[in-house]
Every structure is written in structure tokens, then in C-alpha cells.
Scaffold this motif. Sequence first.
Motif, PDB file in Angstrom:
ATOM      1  N   LEU A  10      90.476 -37.277 -14.665  1.00  0.00           N
ATOM      2  CA  LEU A  10      90.864 -38.701 -14.552  1.00  0.00           C
ATOM      3  C   LEU A  10      89.694 -39.420 -13.168  1.00  0.00           C
ATOM      4  O   LEU A  10      89.576 -39.099 -12.406  1.00  0.00           O
ATOM      5  N   THR A  11      88.536 -40.280 -13.804  1.00  0.00           N
ATOM      6  CA  THR A  11      87.448 -40.359 -12.299  1.00  0.00           C
ATOM      7  C   THR A  11      88.025 -42.075 -11.736  1.00  0.00           C
ATOM      8  O   THR A  11      88.264 -43.174 -12.797  1.00  0.00           O
ATOM      9  N   ILE A  12      88.657 -41.875 -10.527  1.00  0.00           N
ATOM     10  CA  ILE A  12      89.104 -44.329 -10.015  1.00  0.00           C
ATOM     11  C   ILE A  12      87.801 -43.679  -8.912  1.00  0.00           C
ATOM     12  O   ILE A  12      86.328 -43.288  -8.624  1.00  0.00           O
ATOM     13  N   LEU A  13      87.751 -45.084  -9.000  1.00  0.00           N
ATOM     14  CA  LEU A  13      86.710 -45.884  -7.909  1.00  0.00           C
ATOM     15  C   LEU A  13      87.825 -46.405  -6.468  1.00  0.00           C
ATOM     16  O   LEU A  13      88.793 -47.264  -7.142  1.00  0.00           O
ATOM     17  N   ILE A  14      87.325 -45.903  -5.392  1.00  0.00           N
ATOM     18  CA  ILE A  14      88.248 -46.611  -4.271  1.00  0.00           C
ATOM     19  C   ILE A  14      87.524 -46.849  -2.802  1.00  0.00           C
ATOM     20  O   ILE A  14      86.000 -46.468  -2.719  1.00  0.00           O
ATOM     21  N   ASP A  15      88.039 -47.555  -2.585  1.00  0.00           N
ATOM     22  CA  ASP A  15      86.988 -47.717  -0.871  1.00  0.00           C
ATOM     23  C   ASP A  15      87.225 -46.533  -0.192  1.00  0.00           C
ATOM     24  O   ASP A  15      87.915 -45.290  -0.515  1.00  0.00           O
ATOM     25  N   PRO A  16      85.338 -46.190   0.352  1.00  0.00           N
ATOM     26  CA  PRO A  16      85.510 -45.261   0.328  1.00  0.00           C
ATOM     27  C   PRO A  16      86.519 -44.914   2.199  1.00  0.00           C
ATOM     28  O   PRO A  16      85.942 -43.825   2.484  1.00  0.00           O
ATOM     29  N   ARG A  17      86.639 -45.708   2.639  1.00  0.00           N
ATOM     30  CA  ARG A  17      87.557 -45.375   4.086  1.00  0.00           C
ATOM     31  C   ARG A  17      88.825 -44.856   3.106  1.00  0.00           C
ATOM     32  O   ARG A  17      89.688 -44.170   4.363  1.00  0.00           O
ATOM     33  N   LYS A  18      89.339 -45.739   2.443  1.00  0.00           N
ATOM     34  CA  LYS A  18      90.871 -45.563   1.659  1.00  0.00           C
ATOM     35  C   LYS A  18      90.491 -43.755   1.195  1.00  0.00           C
ATOM     36  O   LYS A  18      91.588 -43.075   1.679  1.00  0.00           O
ATOM     37  N   LYS A  19      89.361 -43.468   1.095  1.00  0.00           N
ATOM     38  CA  LYS A  19      89.275 -42.038   0.865  1.00  0.00           C
ATOM     39  C   LYS A  19      89.473 -41.320   1.536  1.00  0.00           C
ATOM     40  O   LYS A  19      90.180 -39.947   1.490  1.00  0.00           O
ATOM     41  N   ALA A  20      88.789 -41.379   2.229  1.00  0.00           N
ATOM     42  CA  ALA A  20      88.606 -40.834   3.602  1.00  0.00           C
ATOM     43  C   ALA A  20      89.766 -40.463   4.659  1.00  0.00           C
ATOM     44  O   ALA A  20      90.112 -39.426   4.637  1.00  0.00           O
ATOM     45  N   LEU A  21      90.906 -41.394   4.293  1.00  0.00           N
ATOM     46  CA  LEU A  21      92.276 -41.036   4.968  1.00  0.00           C
ATOM     47  C   LEU A  21      92.779 -40.705   4.282  1.00  0.00           C
ATOM     48  O   LEU A  21      93.296 -39.760   4.282  1.00  0.00           O
ATOM     49  N   PHE A  22      92.869 -40.804   3.021  1.00  0.00           N
ATOM     50  CA  PHE A  22      93.502 -40.059   1.425  1.00  0.00           C
ATOM     51  C   PHE A  22      93.278 -38.675   1.592  1.00  0.00           C
ATOM     52  O   PHE A  22      94.288 -37.392   2.280  1.00  0.00           O
TER      53      PHE A  22
END
Length: 67
Positions: A10-22
Motif C-alpha cells: 500500500l503506497t501513500i503520500l503524506i507530508d514529510p514532517r508528518k512522516k518524520a514525526l510518525f
Amino acid sequence: MPAEDRSARLTILIDPRKKALFESLCADEDSTPSQVVRRLIRSYIEERTGKPWTPEPLTEAAAKGRR
């Protein structure tokens, strides 16, 4: 419960800052992002269907499509 097949992507696109925090939050609880996403998806399925998630065996046609 039978082991889940983990071969679908499953490929998703999210904000890079949100990804880093996640990723940081996942590391804090010693979980991988994939483990957390699988847990979130399972919870969503159970919430929406009103019943526990139990994976059904793959049909022969579905198994052939994954090769």
C-alpha cells in the motif's frame, strides 16, 4: 487466528514532517511504521464492520494473481 499474509503493498503520500514525526513515535514504542499502519487498518475494519478481523484464506485465483 491464522497468520496474515503480508505481501500486498500500500503506497501513500503524506507530508514529510508528518512522516518524520510518525516514524519517531513508532520508534518510541519499539514498533515499525508498517506494524502501526497494519494495526490502524485492522482497527478501522473492525470498527466499520462491527466484528473482529479474521483473514479468510486466499482463493486459488487470488493466489495466482499475486505471483
